[in-house]
Design a protein around this motif. Structure first.
Motif, PDB file in Angstrom:
ATOM      1  N   LEU A 182     -38.938   3.485  -5.942  1.00  0.00           N
ATOM      2  CA  LEU A 182     -39.097   2.036  -5.868  1.00  0.00           C
ATOM      3  C   LEU A 182     -37.785   1.316  -6.174  1.00  0.00           C
ATOM      4  O   LEU A 182     -37.514   0.246  -5.623  1.00  0.00           O
ATOM      5  CB  LEU A 182     -40.203   1.582  -6.819  1.00  0.00           C
ATOM      6  CG  LEU A 182     -41.609   2.105  -6.496  1.00  0.00           C
ATOM      7  CD1 LEU A 182     -42.612   1.594  -7.509  1.00  0.00           C
ATOM      8  CD2 LEU A 182     -42.020   1.718  -5.076  1.00  0.00           C
ATOM      9  N   LYS A 183     -36.966   1.898  -7.046  1.00  0.00           N
ATOM     10  CA  LYS A 183     -35.649   1.320  -7.317  1.00  0.00           C
ATOM     11  C   LYS A 183     -34.796   1.353  -6.058  1.00  0.00           C
ATOM     12  O   LYS A 183     -34.106   0.371  -5.725  1.00  0.00           O
ATOM     13  CB  LYS A 183     -34.964   2.086  -8.449  1.00  0.00           C
ATOM     14  CG  LYS A 183     -33.604   1.532  -8.839  1.00  0.00           C
ATOM     15  CD  LYS A 183     -33.003   2.312 -10.002  1.00  0.00           C
ATOM     16  CE  LYS A 183     -31.631   1.768 -10.384  1.00  0.00           C
ATOM     17  NZ  LYS A 183     -31.044   2.544 -11.520  1.00  0.00           N
ATOM     18  N   GLN A 184     -34.838   2.462  -5.335  1.00  0.00           N
ATOM     19  CA  GLN A 184     -34.119   2.553  -4.064  1.00  0.00           C
ATOM     20  C   GLN A 184     -34.653   1.525  -3.071  1.00  0.00           C
ATOM     21  O   GLN A 184     -33.888   0.901  -2.319  1.00  0.00           O
ATOM     22  CB  GLN A 184     -34.263   3.962  -3.500  1.00  0.00           C
ATOM     23  CG  GLN A 184     -33.624   5.053  -4.344  1.00  0.00           C
ATOM     24  CD  GLN A 184     -34.044   6.449  -3.917  1.00  0.00           C
ATOM     25  OE1 GLN A 184     -34.664   6.640  -2.873  1.00  0.00           O
ATOM     26  NE2 GLN A 184     -33.722   7.443  -4.744  1.00  0.00           N
ATOM     27  N   LEU A 185     -35.966   1.327  -3.073  1.00  0.00           N
ATOM     28  CA  LEU A 185     -36.597   0.373  -2.167  1.00  0.00           C
ATOM     29  C   LEU A 185     -36.149  -1.051  -2.454  1.00  0.00           C
ATOM     30  O   LEU A 185     -35.817  -1.809  -1.524  1.00  0.00           O
ATOM     31  CB  LEU A 185     -38.116   0.493  -2.285  1.00  0.00           C
ATOM     32  CG  LEU A 185     -38.975  -0.581  -1.613  1.00  0.00           C
ATOM     33  CD1 LEU A 185     -38.628  -0.723  -0.152  1.00  0.00           C
ATOM     34  CD2 LEU A 185     -40.452  -0.249  -1.803  1.00  0.00           C
ATOM     35  N   ARG A 186     -36.115  -1.449  -3.712  1.00  0.00           N
ATOM     36  CA  ARG A 186     -35.691  -2.818  -4.048  1.00  0.00           C
ATOM     37  C   ARG A 186     -34.248  -3.064  -3.629  1.00  0.00           C
ATOM     38  O   ARG A 186     -33.914  -4.148  -3.126  1.00  0.00           O
ATOM     39  CB  ARG A 186     -35.876  -3.064  -5.550  1.00  0.00           C
ATOM     40  CG  ARG A 186     -37.336  -3.154  -5.981  1.00  0.00           C
ATOM     41  CD  ARG A 186     -37.461  -3.670  -7.412  1.00  0.00           C
ATOM     42  NE  ARG A 186     -36.876  -2.756  -8.390  1.00  0.00           N
ATOM     43  CZ  ARG A 186     -37.540  -1.758  -8.968  1.00  0.00           C
ATOM     44  NH1 ARG A 186     -38.797  -1.530  -8.638  1.00  0.00           N
ATOM     45  NH2 ARG A 186     -36.946  -0.993  -9.860  1.00  0.00           N
ATOM     46  N   ARG A 187     -33.399  -2.076  -3.824  1.00  0.00           N
ATOM     47  CA  ARG A 187     -32.004  -2.210  -3.414  1.00  0.00           C
ATOM     48  C   ARG A 187     -31.898  -2.367  -1.891  1.00  0.00           C
ATOM     49  O   ARG A 187     -31.169  -3.224  -1.386  1.00  0.00           O
ATOM     50  CB  ARG A 187     -31.198  -1.000  -3.887  1.00  0.00           C
ATOM     51  CG  ARG A 187     -29.704  -1.090  -3.553  1.00  0.00           C
ATOM     52  CD  ARG A 187     -28.899  -0.039  -4.300  1.00  0.00           C
ATOM     53  NE  ARG A 187     -29.346   1.325  -3.995  1.00  0.00           N
ATOM     54  CZ  ARG A 187     -29.944   2.120  -4.868  1.00  0.00           C
ATOM     55  NH1 ARG A 187     -30.185   1.714  -6.111  1.00  0.00           N
ATOM     56  NH2 ARG A 187     -30.319   3.341  -4.512  1.00  0.00           N
ATOM     57  N   ALA A 188     -32.658  -1.573  -1.151  1.00  0.00           N
ATOM     58  CA  ALA A 188     -32.643  -1.661   0.305  1.00  0.00           C
ATOM     59  C   ALA A 188     -33.201  -2.996   0.788  1.00  0.00           C
ATOM     60  O   ALA A 188     -32.705  -3.574   1.769  1.00  0.00           O
ATOM     61  CB  ALA A 188     -33.448  -0.505   0.902  1.00  0.00           C
ATOM     62  N   ALA A 189     -34.235  -3.511   0.112  1.00  0.00           N
ATOM     63  CA  ALA A 189     -34.813  -4.803   0.504  1.00  0.00           C
ATOM     64  C   ALA A 189     -33.793  -5.923   0.361  1.00  0.00           C
ATOM     65  O   ALA A 189     -33.721  -6.828   1.210  1.00  0.00           O
ATOM     66  CB  ALA A 189     -36.048  -5.095  -0.345  1.00  0.00           C
ATOM     67  N   GLN A 190     -33.007  -5.876  -0.696  1.00  0.00           N
ATOM     68  CA  GLN A 190     -31.933  -6.860  -0.868  1.00  0.00           C
ATOM     69  C   GLN A 190     -30.911  -6.740   0.257  1.00  0.00           C
ATOM     70  O   GLN A 190     -30.499  -7.747   0.853  1.00  0.00           O
ATOM     71  CB  GLN A 190     -31.243  -6.659  -2.220  1.00  0.00           C
ATOM     72  CG  GLN A 190     -32.080  -7.038  -3.428  1.00  0.00           C
ATOM     73  CD  GLN A 190     -32.204  -8.545  -3.614  1.00  0.00           C
ATOM     74  OE1 GLN A 190     -31.520  -9.333  -2.953  1.00  0.00           O
ATOM     75  NE2 GLN A 190     -33.082  -8.947  -4.525  1.00  0.00           N
ATOM     76  N   GLU A 191     -30.520  -5.527   0.562  1.00  0.00           N
ATOM     77  CA  GLU A 191     -29.504  -5.300   1.592  1.00  0.00           C
ATOM     78  C   GLU A 191     -29.992  -5.741   2.971  1.00  0.00           C
ATOM     79  O   GLU A 191     -29.205  -6.218   3.790  1.00  0.00           O
ATOM     80  CB  GLU A 191     -29.116  -3.820   1.619  1.00  0.00           C
ATOM     81  CG  GLU A 191     -28.384  -3.348   0.366  1.00  0.00           C
ATOM     82  CD  GLU A 191     -28.233  -1.838   0.319  1.00  0.00           C
ATOM     83  OE1 GLU A 191     -28.810  -1.150   1.201  1.00  0.00           O
ATOM     84  OE2 GLU A 191     -27.539  -1.350  -0.596  1.00  0.00           O
TER      85      GLU A 191
END
Length: 228
Positions: A88-97
């Protein structure tokens, strides 16, 4: 509860905890292991959800979130749940990008526990190969009941599971309840009667057989909806 039933429940609980750590380690070591493209079931689900007029989607077992990201890019409001915080941490970072953070939220959640959502609060739900993880039949039935609780009238559930026609069914370590562990991964292979039982009280719109991966894995894609 009989001694055999108690032993099976304890084994599945122990296996589930081991699988939680296994997946956590896997995502830590191999971030984005499934790539950035959405799964084919997610592409299909987006079409189904849009045709049903859905606006918000709950994804169960999102992993690093390639499918939740796709739903957000397609204009849905997506909530991604998983019991692995690292994904989920990876997901939040990707959503920002990708510029979709405003349409995407994440919640750490074990599907053996009740969902932290109000009744009738979600238009659609999606789960790609989550129900066939190291979950007992009782766990799967409880999860289906929770999904039904949080979906609005007319809401749609799309999920995929490996089934008993898969090449790995019966291979590896048997844990009972059609659960087999092979190569460190435990899978609950679904017989058709389990799919039918999970659709009790729903409209079973489609059960589609398909293959995925190099083995290949043999799956069913299931679409079912609640009465209006």
């Amino acid at each position: 509860m009989t001694d055999d039933a108690r032993e099976l429940a304890d084994d599945v609980q122990e296996l589930a905890e081991a699988q939680r750590q296994h997946w956590q380690n896997t995502y830590t070591t191999h971030p984005g292991m499934y790539g950035e493209k959405p799964s084919s079931p997610a592409v299909h689900a987006a079409l189904v959800f849009r045709a049903a007029g859905a606006k918000d989607v709950l994804e169960l077992g999102a992993g690093h979130g390639r499918d939740s990201l796709y739903f957000a890019r397609e204009g849905f409001t997506a909530q991604a749940t998983d019991f692995r915080p690292v994904g989920l941490k990876q997901l939040r970072r990707a959503a920002q990008e990708q510029g979709v953070a405003a349409r995407l939220s994440t919640v750490v959640h074990d599907v053996r526990d009740p969902l932290s959502l109000p009744d009738a609060s979600v238009d659609a739900a999606f789960a790609h190969m989550l129900l066939c993880m190291a979950l007992s039949t009782k766990d799967v039935q409880a999860l289906a009941a929770e999904v039904r609780r949080v979906l609005r009238p007319g809401g749609t559930l799309v999920y995929t599971v490996r089934h008993t026609g898969d090449a790995h069914y019966g291979a590896g370590t048997a844990h009972g309840d059609d659960i087999y562990e092979h190569g460190g991964f435990a899978v609950h292979f679904f017989p058709r009667h389990l799919v039918d039982s999970l659709a009790d009280g729903w409209t079973l719109n489609q059960v589609h057989a398909f293959e995925e991966g190099d083995l290949p894995r043999r799956l069913w894609g299931v679409t079912q909806s609640l009465p209006q």
